[in-house]
Design a protein around this motif. Structure first.
Motif, PDB file in Angstrom:
ATOM      1  N   UNK A  38       0.662  -1.335  -0.201  1.00  0.00           N
ATOM      2  CA  UNK A  38      -0.064  -0.074  -0.165  1.00  0.00           C
ATOM      3  C   UNK A  38       0.836   1.247  -0.089  1.00  0.00           C
ATOM      4  N   UNK A  39       0.405   2.232  -0.789  1.00  0.00           N
ATOM      5  CA  UNK A  39       1.051   3.383  -0.598  1.00  0.00           C
ATOM      6  C   UNK A  39       1.148   4.121   0.638  1.00  0.00           C
ATOM      7  N   UNK A  40       2.042   4.730   0.892  1.00  0.00           N
ATOM      8  CA  UNK A  40       2.136   5.132   2.456  1.00  0.00           C
ATOM      9  C   UNK A  40       1.127   6.411   2.593  1.00  0.00           C
ATOM     10  N   UNK A  41       1.228   7.268   1.488  1.00  0.00           N
ATOM     11  CA  UNK A  41       0.531   8.578   1.301  1.00  0.00           C
ATOM     12  C   UNK A  41      -0.904   8.388   0.992  1.00  0.00           C
ATOM     13  N   UNK A  42      -1.984   8.724   1.728  1.00  0.00           N
ATOM     14  CA  UNK A  42      -3.402   8.653   1.516  1.00  0.00           C
ATOM     15  C   UNK A  42      -3.694   9.094   0.110  1.00  0.00           C
ATOM     16  N   UNK A  43      -3.140  10.368  -0.174  1.00  0.00           N
ATOM     17  CA  UNK A  43      -3.173  10.986  -1.261  1.00  0.00           C
ATOM     18  C   UNK A  43      -3.042  10.441  -2.850  1.00  0.00           C
ATOM     19  N   UNK A  44      -2.156   9.324  -2.522  1.00  0.00           N
ATOM     20  CA  UNK A  44      -1.846   8.362  -3.708  1.00  0.00           C
ATOM     21  C   UNK A  44      -2.622   7.005  -3.679  1.00  0.00           C
ATOM     22  N   UNK A  45      -3.393   6.841  -2.766  1.00  0.00           N
ATOM     23  CA  UNK A  45      -3.939   5.482  -2.580  1.00  0.00           C
ATOM     24  C   UNK A  45      -5.213   5.331  -3.586  1.00  0.00           C
ATOM     25  N   UNK A  46      -5.502   4.192  -3.805  1.00  0.00           N
ATOM     26  CA  UNK A  46      -6.519   3.566  -4.499  1.00  0.00           C
ATOM     27  C   UNK A  46      -7.581   2.920  -3.496  1.00  0.00           C
ATOM     28  N   UNK A  47      -8.610   3.453  -3.645  1.00  0.00           N
ATOM     29  CA  UNK A  47      -9.658   2.944  -2.565  1.00  0.00           C
ATOM     30  C   UNK A  47     -10.679   2.252  -3.501  1.00  0.00           C
ATOM     31  N   UNK A  48     -10.795   0.972  -3.137  1.00  0.00           N
ATOM     32  CA  UNK A  48     -12.191   0.164  -3.622  1.00  0.00           C
ATOM     33  C   UNK A  48     -13.246   0.079  -2.725  1.00  0.00           C
ATOM     34  N   UNK A  49     -14.441   0.601  -3.048  1.00  0.00           N
ATOM     35  CA  UNK A  49     -15.496   0.638  -1.966  1.00  0.00           C
ATOM     36  C   UNK A  49     -16.827   0.426  -2.846  1.00  0.00           C
ATOM     37  N   UNK A  50     -17.973  -0.191  -2.193  1.00  0.00           N
ATOM     38  CA  UNK A  50     -19.504   0.025  -2.780  1.00  0.00           C
ATOM     39  C   UNK A  50     -20.157   1.119  -2.062  1.00  0.00           C
ATOM     40  N   UNK A  51     -19.367   1.922  -1.273  1.00  0.00           N
ATOM     41  CA  UNK A  51     -19.916   3.187  -0.578  1.00  0.00           C
ATOM     42  C   UNK A  51     -20.050   4.263  -1.512  1.00  0.00           C
ATOM     43  N   UNK A  52     -21.184   4.941  -1.637  1.00  0.00           N
ATOM     44  CA  UNK A  52     -22.270   4.743  -1.005  1.00  0.00           C
ATOM     45  C   UNK A  52     -23.226   4.004  -1.869  1.00  0.00           C
ATOM     46  N   UNK A  53     -24.245   3.299  -1.293  1.00  0.00           N
ATOM     47  CA  UNK A  53     -25.279   2.597  -2.258  1.00  0.00           C
ATOM     48  C   UNK A  53     -26.622   3.103  -1.696  1.00  0.00           C
ATOM     49  N   UNK A  54     -27.517   2.626  -2.223  1.00  0.00           N
ATOM     50  CA  UNK A  54     -29.008   3.189  -1.884  1.00  0.00           C
ATOM     51  C   UNK A  54     -29.149   2.665  -0.283  1.00  0.00           C
ATOM     52  N   UNK A  55     -28.715   1.654   0.079  1.00  0.00           N
ATOM     53  CA  UNK A  55     -29.051   1.506   1.565  1.00  0.00           C
ATOM     54  C   UNK A  55     -28.341   2.201   2.603  1.00  0.00           C
ATOM     55  N   UNK A  56     -27.010   2.661   2.220  1.00  0.00           N
ATOM     56  CA  UNK A  56     -26.311   3.571   2.906  1.00  0.00           C
ATOM     57  C   UNK A  56     -27.103   4.818   2.891  1.00  0.00           C
ATOM     58  N   UNK A  57     -27.375   5.215   1.684  1.00  0.00           N
ATOM     59  CA  UNK A  57     -28.295   6.398   1.940  1.00  0.00           C
ATOM     60  C   UNK A  57     -29.447   6.552   2.841  1.00  0.00           C
ATOM     61  N   UNK A  58     -30.238   5.280   2.691  1.00  0.00           N
ATOM     62  CA  UNK A  58     -31.248   5.370   3.546  1.00  0.00           C
ATOM     63  C   UNK A  58     -30.844   5.415   5.105  1.00  0.00           C
TER      64      UNK A  58
END
Length: 282
Positions: free
Chosen positions: A146-166
């Motif tokens: 993982x890259x140490x710097x968050x600004x260089x990171x690739x984030x994989x996520x299903x957020x947000x989806x419809x359930x999260x918005x609810x």
């Protein structure tokens, strides 16, 4: 606590089950298929989900009668010492739509400890696996990077989806904006299990999720941790172990520290507007 030998034996069974259903699923992919709705219009199931889960269940009970089986489609069966968490197709919407990003996820736990896990991507031919001896991709050992710097990171996520918005309302969009701003790239590939597997393989830097179930994450947690990654399970803003029972989480590889990801996930977990509904039977 399971021994290394027992862990390896359980992994062999998980691998056998995943490979057995993988080929029929590959053949069914991109063929005409109907599906039914479960919780809402965003949550579907096909005959292939149910058939694969039944085949996996049959293999597991044949090999280890002293099992408890917890599947996404059929719920809980049995009361044995080895507890299996199974998602027969993680990424069903992708599978039903012809998008080549879905997988089979199988994990085994003994006395609350994950001891074996498999995530199989039949289209790419990638078999991610882990036992107490380490993590592998197609039998080759893997370590996450993982890259140490968050600004260089690739984030994989299903957020947000419809359930999260609810669940959290407009906070979902504010949180999404923070993550988009803090990371190099944010991608939703449509399968939380593959997000964790790709993180373990060093193909991404971080992932997070909300309102998940054990079959979504159990195999991926073991694979990631055995590959040197960090997975933090959260329930109402508090860390929870065993982490596969936690509904919310964030994870990243190696020695990285991503303060925005961590802060945002803790806040979302603690401030949900509606109670979480766990779907595990029994």
């Amino acid at each position: 606590m399971s021994t290394f030998i027992e862990s390896s034996q359980l992994l062999d069974i998980a691998r056998k089950a995943a490979l057995t259903v993988g080929e029929p699923l590959r053949m069914a992919f991109r063929t005409p298929m109907d599906y039914e709705y479960k919780r809402d219009l965003h949550d579907i199931v096909t005959i292939h989900d149910r058939a694969s889960e039944e085949r996996i269940r049959s293999i597991i009970f044949s090999e280890i009668p002293d099992s408890t089986f917890v599947g996404e489609e059929g719920g809980k069966e049995g009361d044995g010492a080895v507890v299996w968490y199974v998602d027969p197709i993680d990424g069903t919407s992708n599978f039903a739509s012809g998008i080549a990003h879905w997988c089979v996820s199988i994990a085994a736990a003994v006395e609350g400890e994950l001891v074996a896990g498999v995530i199989f991507d039949p289209i790419a031919g990638n078999l991610f696996s882990a036992d107490l001896g380490g993590a592998r991709l197609n039998d080759v050992p893997i370590m996450c990077r993982a890259r140490v710097d968050e600004g260089k990171a690739v984030l994989l996520t299903g957020f947000p989806n419809a359930r999260h918005v609810r669940d959290v309302g407009d906070r979902a969009f504010g949180a999404q904006a923070e993550l988009l701003d803090s990371c190099h790239a944010v991608r939703n590939l449509g399968s939380g299990a593959l997000h964790l597997a790709h993180l373990a393989a060093g193909w991404a830097d971080a992932t997070m999720g909300l309102s998940t179930n054990p079959w979504d994450v159990a195999a991926g947690i073991l694979i990631l941790r055995q590959a040197g990654g960090r997975f933090v399970g959260l329930d109402n803003g508090r860390m929870l172990e065993p982490a596969f029972l936690a509904p919310d989480y964030f994870a990243h590889g190696g020695e990285a520290a991503y303060p925005t990801l961590e802060r945002v996930t803790y806040a979302l977990s603690a401030r949900e507007a509606a109670p979480k509904q766990r779907e595990i039977a029994g």
